[in-house]
Design a protein around this motif. Structure first.
Motif, PDB file in Angstrom:
ATOM      1  N   SER A 193      44.083 -10.548  37.482  1.00 23.96           N
ATOM      2  CA  SER A 193      42.749 -10.890  37.003  1.00 23.96           C
ATOM      3  C   SER A 193      42.711 -11.118  35.499  1.00 23.96           C
ATOM      4  O   SER A 193      41.848 -11.842  34.996  1.00 23.96           O
ATOM      5  CB  SER A 193      41.756  -9.769  37.347  1.00 23.96           C
ATOM      6  OG  SER A 193      41.665  -9.560  38.743  1.00 23.96           O
ATOM      7  N   LEU A 194      43.616 -10.468  34.767  1.00 26.70           N
ATOM      8  CA  LEU A 194      43.587 -10.514  33.305  1.00 26.70           C
ATOM      9  C   LEU A 194      42.196 -10.117  32.803  1.00 26.70           C
ATOM     10  O   LEU A 194      41.614 -10.766  31.918  1.00 26.70           O
ATOM     11  CB  LEU A 194      43.964 -11.914  32.801  1.00 26.70           C
ATOM     12  CG  LEU A 194      45.373 -12.402  33.171  1.00 26.70           C
ATOM     13  CD1 LEU A 194      45.582 -13.823  32.680  1.00 26.70           C
ATOM     14  CD2 LEU A 194      46.427 -11.470  32.581  1.00 26.70           C
ATOM     15  N   CYS A 195      41.651  -9.047  33.379  1.00 25.91           N
ATOM     16  CA  CYS A 195      40.271  -8.652  33.106  1.00 25.91           C
ATOM     17  C   CYS A 195      40.200  -7.726  31.893  1.00 25.91           C
ATOM     18  O   CYS A 195      41.139  -6.978  31.615  1.00 25.91           O
ATOM     19  CB  CYS A 195      39.657  -7.960  34.316  1.00 25.91           C
ATOM     20  SG  CYS A 195      40.602  -6.548  34.923  1.00 25.91           S
ATOM     21  N   PRO A 196      39.063  -7.727  31.180  1.00 25.38           N
ATOM     22  CA  PRO A 196      38.893  -6.852  30.006  1.00 25.38           C
ATOM     23  C   PRO A 196      38.367  -5.476  30.420  1.00 25.38           C
ATOM     24  O   PRO A 196      37.311  -5.028  29.965  1.00 25.38           O
ATOM     25  CB  PRO A 196      37.858  -7.616  29.169  1.00 25.38           C
ATOM     26  CG  PRO A 196      37.015  -8.315  30.190  1.00 25.38           C
ATOM     27  CD  PRO A 196      37.946  -8.681  31.327  1.00 25.38           C
ATOM     28  N   LEU A 197      39.105  -4.767  31.277  1.00 32.12           N
ATOM     29  CA  LEU A 197      38.654  -3.476  31.784  1.00 32.12           C
ATOM     30  C   LEU A 197      38.626  -2.447  30.648  1.00 32.12           C
ATOM     31  O   LEU A 197      39.653  -2.137  30.051  1.00 32.12           O
ATOM     32  CB  LEU A 197      39.594  -3.003  32.895  1.00 32.12           C
ATOM     33  CG  LEU A 197      39.202  -1.711  33.609  1.00 32.12           C
ATOM     34  CD1 LEU A 197      37.886  -1.885  34.347  1.00 32.12           C
ATOM     35  CD2 LEU A 197      40.304  -1.285  34.573  1.00 32.12           C
ATOM     36  N   THR A 198      37.423  -1.923  30.366  1.00 33.55           N
ATOM     37  CA  THR A 198      37.277  -0.980  29.265  1.00 33.55           C
ATOM     38  C   THR A 198      36.843   0.413  29.726  1.00 33.55           C
ATOM     39  O   THR A 198      37.151   1.396  29.060  1.00 33.55           O
ATOM     40  CB  THR A 198      36.262  -1.495  28.236  1.00 33.55           C
ATOM     41  OG1 THR A 198      35.009  -1.748  28.898  1.00 33.55           O
ATOM     42  CG2 THR A 198      36.744  -2.787  27.591  1.00 33.55           C
ATOM     43  N   LYS A 199      36.138   0.511  30.838  1.00 33.43           N
ATOM     44  CA  LYS A 199      35.665   1.810  31.323  1.00 33.43           C
ATOM     45  C   LYS A 199      36.215   2.056  32.725  1.00 33.43           C
ATOM     46  O   LYS A 199      35.996   1.266  33.633  1.00 33.43           O
ATOM     47  CB  LYS A 199      34.135   1.858  31.343  1.00 33.43           C
ATOM     48  CG  LYS A 199      33.509   1.786  29.955  1.00 33.43           C
ATOM     49  CD  LYS A 199      32.001   1.945  30.020  1.00 33.43           C
ATOM     50  CE  LYS A 199      31.397   1.896  28.617  1.00 33.43           C
ATOM     51  NZ  LYS A 199      29.918   2.073  28.650  1.00 33.43           N
ATOM     52  N   LEU A 200      36.908   3.179  32.883  1.00 35.89           N
ATOM     53  CA  LEU A 200      37.545   3.504  34.153  1.00 35.89           C
ATOM     54  C   LEU A 200      37.189   4.936  34.544  1.00 35.89           C
ATOM     55  O   LEU A 200      37.344   5.864  33.745  1.00 35.89           O
ATOM     56  CB  LEU A 200      39.070   3.351  34.027  1.00 35.89           C
ATOM     57  CG  LEU A 200      39.902   3.689  35.270  1.00 35.89           C
ATOM     58  CD1 LEU A 200      39.544   2.761  36.434  1.00 35.89           C
ATOM     59  CD2 LEU A 200      41.391   3.607  34.948  1.00 35.89           C
ATOM     60  N   THR A 201      36.715   5.104  35.782  1.00 35.44           N
ATOM     61  CA  THR A 201      36.394   6.426  36.325  1.00 35.44           C
ATOM     62  C   THR A 201      37.170   6.609  37.616  1.00 35.44           C
ATOM     63  O   THR A 201      37.086   5.772  38.524  1.00 35.44           O
ATOM     64  CB  THR A 201      34.889   6.574  36.592  1.00 35.44           C
ATOM     65  OG1 THR A 201      34.173   6.424  35.364  1.00 35.44           O
ATOM     66  CG2 THR A 201      34.574   7.938  37.191  1.00 35.44           C
ATOM     67  N   ILE A 202      37.921   7.720  37.707  1.00 37.92           N
ATOM     68  CA  ILE A 202      38.757   7.978  38.882  1.00 37.92           C
ATOM     69  C   ILE A 202      38.490   9.388  39.373  1.00 37.92           C
ATOM     70  O   ILE A 202      38.413  10.341  38.586  1.00 37.92           O
ATOM     71  CB  ILE A 202      40.261   7.830  38.541  1.00 37.92           C
ATOM     72  CG1 ILE A 202      40.541   6.476  37.885  1.00 37.92           C
ATOM     73  CG2 ILE A 202      41.102   7.986  39.789  1.00 37.92           C
ATOM     74  CD1 ILE A 202      41.956   6.347  37.376  1.00 37.92           C
ATOM     75  N   SER A 203      38.347   9.525  40.688  1.00 44.24           N
ATOM     76  CA  SER A 203      38.228  10.842  41.311  1.00 44.24           C
ATOM     77  C   SER A 203      39.437  11.069  42.197  1.00 44.24           C
ATOM     78  O   SER A 203      39.915  10.147  42.863  1.00 44.24           O
ATOM     79  CB  SER A 203      36.948  10.933  42.152  1.00 44.24           C
ATOM     80  OG  SER A 203      35.809  10.721  41.349  1.00 44.24           O
ATOM     81  N   GLY A 204      39.943  12.291  42.229  1.00 42.40           N
ATOM     82  CA  GLY A 204      41.100  12.589  43.073  1.00 42.40           C
ATOM     83  C   GLY A 204      41.343  14.077  43.170  1.00 42.40           C
ATOM     84  O   GLY A 204      40.766  14.876  42.429  1.00 42.40           O
TER      85      GLY A 204
END
Length: 517
Positions: free
Chosen positions: A355-366
């Protein structure tokens, strides 16, 4: 004085004759007229008294001395606070009773309320038994009429589990009152069985004002009825769907920007990304491999590129990852996922690469935060805001974050642009001694893009039953004062804890206790 005939002695046996009979009809007419005159006098006096009271209230009531537009705004503030969808933030009966109660205080307030359509532009209707639908229909019609030409928000909830088929026709007068205003619908929120949806047909004109549709049906089961307006195709910008197939929603998806769906089939999910090219926000709670709602939707034959999506929130199931494998999202900025499996190389790393996306905010649950999973975050160097929900966090992850990138193009470095880290963990035994290294000042000769500069760390221990005790056992006065000094330098460092019901900051509490000691 000569006694009248009705005062004569009952023992008087004198025979009545026309000469000694008295005609009482004129006397009764005279008394009746006196009674009417007295009643009219009383009415005039009561009116005069009411006018005096009204004049006194008008002189003394500060509300009535304001200009009408200011008084109307004050009354608007008395109504229940609502969110952007028109829902009352507090579940009380004030949302339907308050306008009527305030309007009945005095004649001046009645006049202001009756002439202010903004006070009647939102209504919540909780459908009663069929016997009371006629009253509710008249109530709804009057309420809607008072809103005049303003866009209105209507929320309808059904108390019955499922209305009997033989009683369905009794709902027609109520829905006619709602349909009468369909050209002014701004937000329509429905929590009713699908058998009642066909009654919402509008008046045959396109509802140009409709911005949001919400379908929240508690009565799960096979869906046979949908939402289709007569001779009109709404173009909402927001849709919130709970267990209603997309094929049973008669809207145009081309202007849709905000989508929330609780249950959707895999094929429907992929079709959604084709139907809504302008969608910027998408929240999918659950994606099923089979069709849970008995609809037959073919799977798109090719992978889908969606360029407008900026925020994607996904639940925790295997089919969610299957859907993600079919998508290319060049505009993705915010991603929230309820599984650490997203970090596997074929999932998030592959999505970011294609995607070459500008991902700036990431939330992960595990369930865990082992380094072998979190190390895959090297594939998303653009992330500036990371939030992790986990049982415990590996010490090596914090150590890796404190390492200093050598050059900006070093792809082996972990989150070189990280600015804000939020941890929700059950285990409070963090390697706190490494934490100050996250906030070191920029090195000499290093540019903005070459040195990580974490500006905020929030460690929420509310999920940990013993979080307060564990934090105190992990902290020492020297480390606490180092963190305090970083705060004074402008860094945001907090340790919130609200398990006991009262929200507090454990770092503040520790520093305060140290000061008292």
């Amino acid at each position: 004085m000569e006694s009248s005939c009705w005062h004569r002695n009952l023992n008087d046996t004198e025979q009545a004759t026309p000469a000694n009979l008295i005609d009482i009809h004129p006397l009764m007419a005279e008394v009746d007229q006196e009674i009417r005159d007295a009643e009219e006098t009383l009415r005039l006096l009561l009116d005069k008294r009411r006018n005096l009271v009204s004049d006194r209230n008008h002189r003394l009531d500060p509300i009535l001395r304001f200009p009408p537009e200011i008084a109307s705004h004050i009354f608007e503030c008395c109504l229940p606070s609502r969110d952007e969808r028109g829902d009352a933030l507090e579940e009380t009966h004030r949302d339907t009773r308050m306008p009527w109660l305030l309007r009945s205080v005095c004649r001046g307030w009645h006049s202001i309320f009756s002439s202010t359509p903004q006070l009647w532009s939102t209504i919540t209707l909780k459908l009663p038994d069929a016997d009371f639908l006629g009253v509710l229909a008249r109530f709804t019609q009057e309420w809607v009429d008072r809103s005049r030409s303003l866009p209105i928000t209507i929320r309808i909830e059904c108390r019955q589990m499922y209305p009997a088929p033989q009683l369905v026709d009794s709902w027609i007068p109520f829905f006619d009152a709602v349909n009468h205003s369909s050209t002014r619908w701004k937000c329509l929120s429905l929590n009713i069985p699908d058998i009642l949806l066909p009654f919402l047909q509008g008046v045959g004109q396109a509802p140009a004002m409709l911005k949001e549709l919400r379908f929240n049906d508690k009565h799960y089961g096979e869906r046979r009825h949908g939402f289709f307006l007569r001779n009109a195709i709404p173009c909402p910008e927001k849709v919130n769907i709970d267990a209603l197939p997309l094929s049973l929603i008669g809207i145009s998806w081309c202007h849709l920007k905000h989508v929330t769906i609780r249950q959707i089939g895999l094929n429907e999910c992929l079709s959604l990304f084709q139907l809504a090219p302008d969608m910027a926000y998408c929240h999918l709670f659950s994606i099923s491999g089979f069709n849970p709602l008995n609809t037959d939707v073919p799977s798109p034959s090719e992978n889908i590129t969606h360029r407008s999506l900026k925020t994607l929130i996904l639940g925790n199931d295997d089919h969610m990852l299957q859907a993600l494998h079919r998508l290319t999202l060049p505009g993705l900025e915010v991603l929230k996922v309820d599984t650490l499996s997203i970090l596997d190389p074929e999932n998030l790393p592959a999505l970011v690469k294609r995607s070459l996306c500008p991902l700036t905010k990431l939330t992960i649950s595990g369930r865990n935060g082992a380094l072998e999973a979190l190390s895959q975050l090297t594939s998303v160097p653009t992330v500036t805001d990371l939030t992790i929900f986990t049982l415990h966090l590996d010490t090596d992850f914090i150590k890796a974050l404190t390492s200093r990138p050598v050059i900006a193009s070093d792809t082996d470095k972990l989150l070189p642009n990280l600015r804000r880290l939020v941890l929700h963990i059950f285990d409070a035994q963090l390697p706190w001694s490494f934490i100050p290294d996250l906030f070191r000042p920029r090195s000499e000769g290093q540019s903005e893009g070459q040195d990580r500069r974490v500006e905020a760390l929030i460690v929420d221990l509310s999920c940990s039953r013993d979080g307060q005790a564990q934090f105190r056992s992990s902290m020492n006065p020297d480390l606490a004062h180092r963190l305090k000094a970083l705060r004074e330098d402008g860094f945001d460092i907090r340790v919130p804890f609200s398990l006991t019901g009262a929200s507090l900051d454990l770092l503040d509490q520790y520093l305060e206790d140290e000061q008292h000691d």
